[in-house]
Enzyme design. Structure first.
Site, PDB file in Angstrom:
ATOM      1  N   LYS A  87      31.554  10.417  37.815  1.00  0.00           N
ATOM      2  CA  LYS A  87      32.611   9.900  36.952  1.00  0.00           C
ATOM      3  C   LYS A  87      33.975  10.170  37.556  1.00  0.00           C
ATOM      4  O   LYS A  87      34.201  11.294  37.992  1.00  0.00           O
ATOM      5  CB  LYS A  87      32.487  10.603  35.602  1.00  0.00           C
ATOM      6  CG  LYS A  87      33.593  10.319  34.636  1.00  0.00           C
ATOM      7  CD  LYS A  87      33.489  11.225  33.437  1.00  0.00           C
ATOM      8  CE  LYS A  87      34.709  10.952  32.586  1.00  0.00           C
ATOM      9  NZ  LYS A  87      34.834  11.812  31.482  1.00  0.00           N
ATOM     10  N   LYS A 124      32.605  15.224  38.373  1.00  0.00           N
ATOM     11  CA  LYS A 124      33.667  14.642  37.559  1.00  0.00           C
ATOM     12  C   LYS A 124      35.002  14.975  38.201  1.00  0.00           C
ATOM     13  O   LYS A 124      35.344  16.147  38.380  1.00  0.00           O
ATOM     14  CB  LYS A 124      33.590  15.208  36.142  1.00  0.00           C
ATOM     15  CG  LYS A 124      34.707  14.711  35.247  1.00  0.00           C
ATOM     16  CD  LYS A 124      34.504  15.155  33.806  1.00  0.00           C
ATOM     17  CE  LYS A 124      35.688  14.761  32.947  1.00  0.00           C
ATOM     18  NZ  LYS A 124      35.563  15.224  31.571  1.00  0.00           N
TER      19      LYS A 124
HETATM   20  C1  PBG Z   1      36.182  15.259  28.334  1.00  0.00           C
HETATM   21  C2  PBG Z   1      35.957  13.834  28.664  1.00  0.00           C
HETATM   22  C3  PBG Z   1      36.893  12.940  29.185  1.00  0.00           C
HETATM   23  C4  PBG Z   1      36.235  11.719  29.327  1.00  0.00           C
HETATM   24  C5  PBG Z   1      34.942  11.893  28.885  1.00  0.00           C
HETATM   25  N1  PBG Z   1      34.785  13.213  28.499  1.00  0.00           N
HETATM   26  C6  PBG Z   1      38.332  13.103  29.425  1.00  0.00           C
HETATM   27  C7  PBG Z   1      38.848  14.043  30.405  1.00  0.00           C
HETATM   28  O1  PBG Z   1      38.133  14.723  31.118  1.00  0.00           O
HETATM   29  O2  PBG Z   1      40.066  14.127  30.466  1.00  0.00           O
HETATM   30  C8  PBG Z   1      36.876  10.478  29.864  1.00  0.00           C
HETATM   31  C9  PBG Z   1      36.159   9.206  29.586  1.00  0.00           C
HETATM   32  C10 PBG Z   1      36.986   8.001  29.828  1.00  0.00           C
HETATM   33  O3  PBG Z   1      38.089   8.022  30.395  1.00  0.00           O
HETATM   34  O4  PBG Z   1      36.497   6.940  29.428  1.00  0.00           O
HETATM   35  N2  PBG Z   1      35.546  15.592  27.131  1.00  0.00           N
END
Ligand code: PBG
Length: 335
Positions: free
Chosen positions: A258, A205
């Site tokens: 992601k 991520k």
């Molecule tokens: C954190 C989380 C995020 C997303 C999913 N889980 C946000 C982040 O890390 O700032 C982002 C998903 C998206 O942008 O659609 N719990």
């Protein structure tokens, strides 16, 4: 060197296979079906009506009372699963409100599984939706300022996973990027009797600008600093393989990359490095940018949507978490 006669009289003509829709379909290497899609949803403890999210056209924060209806509707559209995010009425410094068995996520899980037991219900496991500072972890003071405390955070994530599993979640999906959380969560689930609850790790991520609209949706923008101290640096690809390998060793059942589009190369690399199923998260900013361009007449939304989803599958995703799921399923059913 290419022989001159080949240029003048090509014997191999790829265009022969592009002459009719039937032929093109027959030789198509990658297809997307509604069964490949997981729909992300935001349940808000304090709402009685949906509240549209301004930066995500067509997506709303939902009241728990709508969960049952949604579960049936999604199944009817051929979408096999959802991933749930929760918005509590009040937040706290450690995100402990996220451990409430009557919080928005456990309640929505119970409602959805009751209405439609075969719907796959996944839950996002992270404290950022529940902390008043918006970070994905518990903070501690250090000589150089506040820092996210890895080990204190993973203890809470393990508890949260058990709360979600007790509510009936089929899959828990930690998205925090703390080290060692997969092993910690697996252990907690197993010791509480949830050895068949699957674990989808947000393994790879990145610290991405494309989460912008989500932070409105889940009301979790960090109140200070950024997430670069725990999410990955966009320049790194080899590191993705280390993250994926660690999560696999720690017991993850499925891995996630992601965001999707700016990291299709990484998705391909991870695909080659593991035999585990891989998910890709086509995140909020990737969704909203298509809508923004289409609203201004710059692109055709339906075609762009299907092209994006196809590219993510082609790069190696087994399934895709996407806000496009509803419309994509309609397009695929010819609606
Ligand atoms: C954190 C989380 C995020 C997303 C999913 N889980 C946000 C982040 O890390 O700032 C982002 C998903 C998206 O942008 O659609 N719990």
């Amino acid at each position: 060197m290419v022989k001159r006669w080949v240029m003048a009289f090509p014997t191999h003509r790829p265009r022969r296979l592009r002459t009719t829709p039937e032929l093109r379909a027959l030789v198509r290497e990658t297809t997307v079906s509604p069964g490949d899609l997981v729909y992300p949803m935001f349940f808000h403890a304090g709402l009685s009506e949906p509240r549209p999210i301004a930066s995500m056209p067509g997506v709303s924060q939902l009241p728990i009372s709508h969960a049952k209806k949604w579960a049936k509707d999604l199944r009817a559209r051929g979408i096999p699963g959802v991933i749930l995010f929760g918005l509590p009425e009040k937040k706290d410094a450690e995100g402990r409100v996220g451990l409430d068995p009557n919080g928005p996520v456990p309640r929505a899980v119970r409602e959805m599984k009751e209405a439609c037991p075969e719907l796959l219900v996944m839950t996002d496991v992270c404290v950022d939706e529940y902390t008043d500072h918006g970070h994905c972890g518990v903070l501690r003071d250090t000589p150089h300022g506040k820092e996210v405390d890895n080990d204190a955070t993973i203890a809470i994530l393990a508890e949260m996973s058990v709360v979600h599993a007790k509510a009936g979640a089929d899959v828990v999906a930690p998205s925090d990027m703390m080290d060692g959380r997969v092993a910690k969560i697996r252990q907690a689930l197993d010791s509480e009797g949830f050895s068949s609850t699957a674990l989808l790790s947000y393994s790879v991520k990145y610290a991405s600008a494309f989460y912008g609209p989500f932070r409105d949706a889940a009301d979790c923008a960090p109140q200070f600093g950024d997430r670069a101290g725990y999410q990955m640096d966009p320049g790194n690809a080899r590191e993705a393989l280390r993250e994926a390998a660690l999560d696999e060793e720690e017991g993850a059942d499925m891995l996630m990359v992601k965001p999707a589009l700016p990291y299709l190369d990484v998705l391909r690399d991870v695909r080659k490095s593991t035999a585990l199923p891989i998910a890709a998260y086509n995140v909020s900013g990737e969704y909203s940018m298509l809508h923004a361009a289409a609203e201004r007449g710059m692109i055709d939304l339906d075609r762009a949507t299907m092209e994006v989803l196809t590219s993510i599958k082609r790069a190696g995703a087994d399934f895709i978490l996407t806000y496009h799921a509803l419309r994509a399923a309609e397009i695929l059913q010819g609606k």
